[in-house]
Design a protein around this motif. Structure first.
Motif, PDB file in Angstrom:
ATOM      1  N   ILE A   1       0.825  -1.209   0.000  1.00  7.23           N
ATOM      2  CA  ILE A   1       0.000   0.000   0.000  1.00  7.23           C
ATOM      3  C   ILE A   1       0.861   1.261   0.000  1.00  7.23           C
ATOM      4  CG2 ILE A   1      -1.686   1.335   1.350  1.00  7.23           C
ATOM      5  CD1 ILE A   1      -2.713  -1.438   2.382  1.00  7.23           C
ATOM      6  N   GLU A   2       1.944   1.240   0.766  1.00  9.36           N
ATOM      7  CA  GLU A   2       2.787   2.427   0.924  1.00  9.36           C
ATOM      8  C   GLU A   2       3.789   2.611  -0.215  1.00  9.36           C
ATOM      9  OE1 GLU A   2       4.597   1.897   4.703  1.00  9.36           O
ATOM     10  OE2 GLU A   2       2.707   2.050   5.826  1.00  9.36           O
ATOM     11  N   ASN A   3       4.253   1.509  -0.809  1.00 16.92           N
ATOM     12  CA  ASN A   3       5.356   1.610  -1.765  1.00 16.92           C
ATOM     13  C   ASN A   3       4.995   1.309  -3.211  1.00 16.92           C
ATOM     14  OD1 ASN A   3       7.971   1.980   0.017  1.00 16.92           O
ATOM     15  ND2 ASN A   3       6.705   0.464   1.062  1.00 16.92           N
ATOM     16  N   PHE A   4       3.806   0.776  -3.443  1.00 16.31           N
ATOM     17  CA  PHE A   4       3.440   0.424  -4.810  1.00 16.31           C
ATOM     18  C   PHE A   4       2.105   1.043  -5.196  1.00 16.31           C
ATOM     19  CE2 PHE A   4       6.345  -2.930  -3.424  1.00 16.31           C
ATOM     20  CZ  PHE A   4       7.234  -2.954  -4.478  1.00 16.31           C
ATOM     21  N   GLN A   5       1.965   2.318  -4.885  1.00 21.84           N
ATOM     22  CA  GLN A   5       0.743   3.027  -5.244  1.00 21.84           C
ATOM     23  C   GLN A   5       0.571   3.035  -6.760  1.00 21.84           C
ATOM     24  OE1 GLN A   5       0.712   6.887  -3.386  1.00 21.84           O
ATOM     25  NE2 GLN A   5       1.265   6.071  -1.388  1.00 21.84           N
ATOM     26  N   LYS A   6      -0.675   3.031  -7.185  1.00 23.51           N
ATOM     27  CA  LYS A   6      -1.056   3.034  -8.601  1.00 23.51           C
ATOM     28  C   LYS A   6      -0.756   1.706  -9.298  1.00 23.51           C
ATOM     29  CE  LYS A   6      -0.575   8.048  -9.169  1.00 23.51           C
ATOM     30  NZ  LYS A   6       0.043   9.151  -9.938  1.00 23.51           N
ATOM     31  N   THR A   7      -0.542   0.646  -8.513  1.00 26.50           N
ATOM     32  CA  THR A   7      -0.435  -0.687  -9.106  1.00 26.50           C
ATOM     33  C   THR A   7      -1.709  -1.451  -8.769  1.00 26.50           C
ATOM     34  OG1 THR A   7       0.578  -1.739  -7.168  1.00 26.50           O
ATOM     35  CG2 THR A   7       2.069  -0.691  -8.762  1.00 26.50           C
ATOM     36  N   PRO A   8      -2.086  -2.434  -9.600  1.00 26.19           N
ATOM     37  CA  PRO A   8      -3.305  -3.217  -9.325  1.00 26.19           C
ATOM     38  C   PRO A   8      -3.254  -3.937  -7.983  1.00 26.19           C
ATOM     39  CG  PRO A   8      -2.545  -3.572 -11.574  1.00 26.19           C
ATOM     40  CD  PRO A   8      -1.458  -2.807 -10.877  1.00 26.19           C
ATOM     41  N   ALA A   9      -2.063  -4.176  -7.449  1.00 27.37           N
ATOM     42  CA  ALA A   9      -1.923  -4.936  -6.215  1.00 27.37           C
ATOM     43  C   ALA A   9      -2.448  -4.194  -4.992  1.00 27.37           C
ATOM     44  CB  ALA A   9      -0.452  -5.305  -5.991  1.00 27.37           C
ATOM     45  N   VAL A  10      -2.535  -2.868  -5.063  1.00 24.31           N
ATOM     46  CA  VAL A  10      -2.937  -2.085  -3.896  1.00 24.31           C
ATOM     47  C   VAL A  10      -4.363  -2.424  -3.465  1.00 24.31           C
ATOM     48  CG1 VAL A  10      -3.413   0.244  -3.044  1.00 24.31           C
ATOM     49  CG2 VAL A  10      -1.339  -0.201  -4.355  1.00 24.31           C
ATOM     50  N   GLU A  11      -5.261  -2.615  -4.422  1.00 26.59           N
ATOM     51  CA  GLU A  11      -6.646  -2.934  -4.079  1.00 26.59           C
ATOM     52  C   GLU A  11      -6.717  -4.211  -3.244  1.00 26.59           C
ATOM     53  OE1 GLU A  11     -11.020  -3.723  -6.183  1.00 26.59           O
ATOM     54  OE2 GLU A  11      -9.247  -3.318  -7.422  1.00 26.59           O
ATOM     55  N   GLU A  12      -6.024  -5.245  -3.686  1.00 29.50           N
ATOM     56  CA  GLU A  12      -6.052  -6.498  -2.937  1.00 29.50           C
ATOM     57  C   GLU A  12      -5.317  -6.366  -1.605  1.00 29.50           C
ATOM     58  OE1 GLU A  12      -4.869 -11.226  -3.316  1.00 29.50           O
ATOM     59  OE2 GLU A  12      -4.790  -9.942  -5.095  1.00 29.50           O
ATOM     60  N   ALA A  13      -4.276  -5.550  -1.574  1.00 25.16           N
ATOM     61  CA  ALA A  13      -3.544  -5.345  -0.325  1.00 25.16           C
ATOM     62  C   ALA A  13      -4.441  -4.717   0.731  1.00 25.16           C
ATOM     63  CB  ALA A  13      -2.320  -4.468  -0.582  1.00 25.16           C
ATOM     64  N   LEU A  14      -5.294  -3.789   0.306  1.00 28.31           N
ATOM     65  CA  LEU A  14      -6.246  -3.177   1.244  1.00 28.31           C
ATOM     66  C   LEU A  14      -7.254  -4.200   1.757  1.00 28.31           C
ATOM     67  CD1 LEU A  14      -6.872   0.255  -0.501  1.00 28.31           C
ATOM     68  CD2 LEU A  14      -6.064  -0.050   1.847  1.00 28.31           C
ATOM     69  N   LEU A  15      -7.757  -5.036   0.865  1.00 28.92           N
ATOM     70  CA  LEU A  15      -8.694  -6.080   1.285  1.00 28.92           C
ATOM     71  C   LEU A  15      -8.031  -7.062   2.248  1.00 28.92           C
ATOM     72  CD1 LEU A  15     -10.478  -6.832  -2.121  1.00 28.92           C
ATOM     73  CD2 LEU A  15     -11.447  -5.659  -0.118  1.00 28.92           C
ATOM     74  N   LEU A  16      -6.780  -7.393   1.992  1.00 26.27           N
ATOM     75  CA  LEU A  16      -6.042  -8.268   2.898  1.00 26.27           C
ATOM     76  C   LEU A  16      -5.876  -7.610   4.260  1.00 26.27           C
ATOM     77  CD1 LEU A  16      -3.166  -9.895   0.784  1.00 26.27           C
ATOM     78  CD2 LEU A  16      -5.014 -11.069   1.974  1.00 26.27           C
ATOM     79  N   SER A  17      -5.562  -6.314   4.248  1.00 28.41           N
ATOM     80  CA  SER A  17      -5.380  -5.590   5.510  1.00 28.41           C
ATOM     81  C   SER A  17      -6.655  -5.618   6.345  1.00 28.41           C
ATOM     82  CB  SER A  17      -4.962  -4.138   5.233  1.00 28.41           C
ATOM     83  OG  SER A  17      -3.675  -4.084   4.677  1.00 28.41           O
ATOM     84  N   ILE A  18      -7.794  -5.407   5.686  1.00 30.17           N
ATOM     85  CA  ILE A  18      -9.075  -5.445   6.399  1.00 30.17           C
ATOM     86  C   ILE A  18      -9.279  -6.819   7.042  1.00 30.17           C
ATOM     87  CG2 ILE A  18     -11.579  -5.337   6.112  1.00 30.17           C
ATOM     88  CD1 ILE A  18     -11.001  -3.366   3.729  1.00 30.17           C
ATOM     89  N   GLU A  19      -9.021  -7.869   6.264  1.00 31.67           N
ATOM     90  CA  GLU A  19      -9.186  -9.230   6.778  1.00 31.67           C
ATOM     91  C   GLU A  19      -8.226  -9.508   7.935  1.00 31.67           C
ATOM     92  OE1 GLU A  19      -8.881 -13.889   5.233  1.00 31.67           O
ATOM     93  OE2 GLU A  19      -8.670 -12.228   3.804  1.00 31.67           O
TER      94      GLU A  19
END
Length: 249
Positions: A207-225
């Protein structure tokens, strides 16, 4: 009697001569002994362009060793990077590129060497990610991909008008996405083993280092979980708000 005495001696000489001739087998005879620097370069370049990379490497190396100050040797330093790369001699290609960049930082073709330095690592990293899939994804060392991004970035920054820059930009985007995906793989691995703190660190790193990559969306969902599993409801709510603000319908 004299003839009888000389005969064994003659046989010995014949044997010595035969052994000497045998010791000079065709493959041991250096056919390049009298070659000029120009001949070495021509033969090496011809071998390289025809796909005989092993022969090209041999000639380029001999050219540099025998004529280190010749202009053809300098060109050989550039072309041998590509030749090592095509012959899958990754470490040799990297060493040759690093040496050239260090010794000739202002050479007109140094942009090409930066590009090749990145490309060597790019392909090494791609091979690792596509073919080597251990049980623990954390065992995949993304060092090659990081170095690829580093050298492509240097090329783009220092030589914005280079003909290799546009391709380097595209590869940087892909490389950045692959690095983000790697961090996600590791986060999922830790999550599956209930190592929530480690998983959270990896997800937050994306989330902090790869902004504007498709991975951020899933990283946020993982963080919530992860936060919910850890009982950190407030942190989970914060992550949810960030997700809704960026990806909510």
């Amino acid at each position: 009697n004299m003839i009888q005495i000389l005969r064994p001696f003659s046989i010995i000489l014949l044997l010595v001569s035969t052994l000497s001739a045998c010791s000079m087998l065709p493959e041991q005879i250096d056919m390049t002994k009298e070659w000029s620097a120009n001949r070495f370069y021509f033969e090496a370049h011809e071998a390289m362009t025809s796909g005989d990379y092993e022969k090209a490497i041999d000639y380029f190396e001999k050219l540099q060793a025998r004529f280190p100050y010749d202009k053809h040797a300098l060109q050989a330093q550039i072309e041998i990077v590509y030749t090592y790369y095509k012959w899958n001699e990754t470490e040799s290609a990297i060493a040759a590129a690093d040496r050239f960049i260090k010794q000739h930082p202002r050479h007109p073709s140094v942009d090409y060497v930066y590009y090749m330095r990145g490309l060597v690592n790019y392909n090494a990293g791609e091979t690792l990610f596509s073919k080597y899939v251990p049980t623990d994804p954390g065992m995949r060392d993304p060092k090659a991909m990081r170095e690829a991004f580093q050298y492509f970035s240097k090329l783009v920054e220092r030589f914005p008008n280079s003909k290799y820059t546009e391709d380097a930009r595209k590869r940087m985007l892909y490389t950045r996405n692959k690095l983000a995906e790697h961090e996600l793989h590791v986060a999922r691995f830790y999550l599956g083993r209930e190592a929530y703190v480690a998983a959270s660190k990896r997800a937050n790193y994306v989330i902090e280092n790869f902004q504007k990559t498709p991975a951020v969306e899933e990283a946020l969902l993982l963080s919530i979980e992860i936060y919910n599993k850890m009982g950190m409801e407030e942190m989970a709510a914060d992550a949810q708000r960030v997700y809704d603000a960026n990806y909510g319908s």
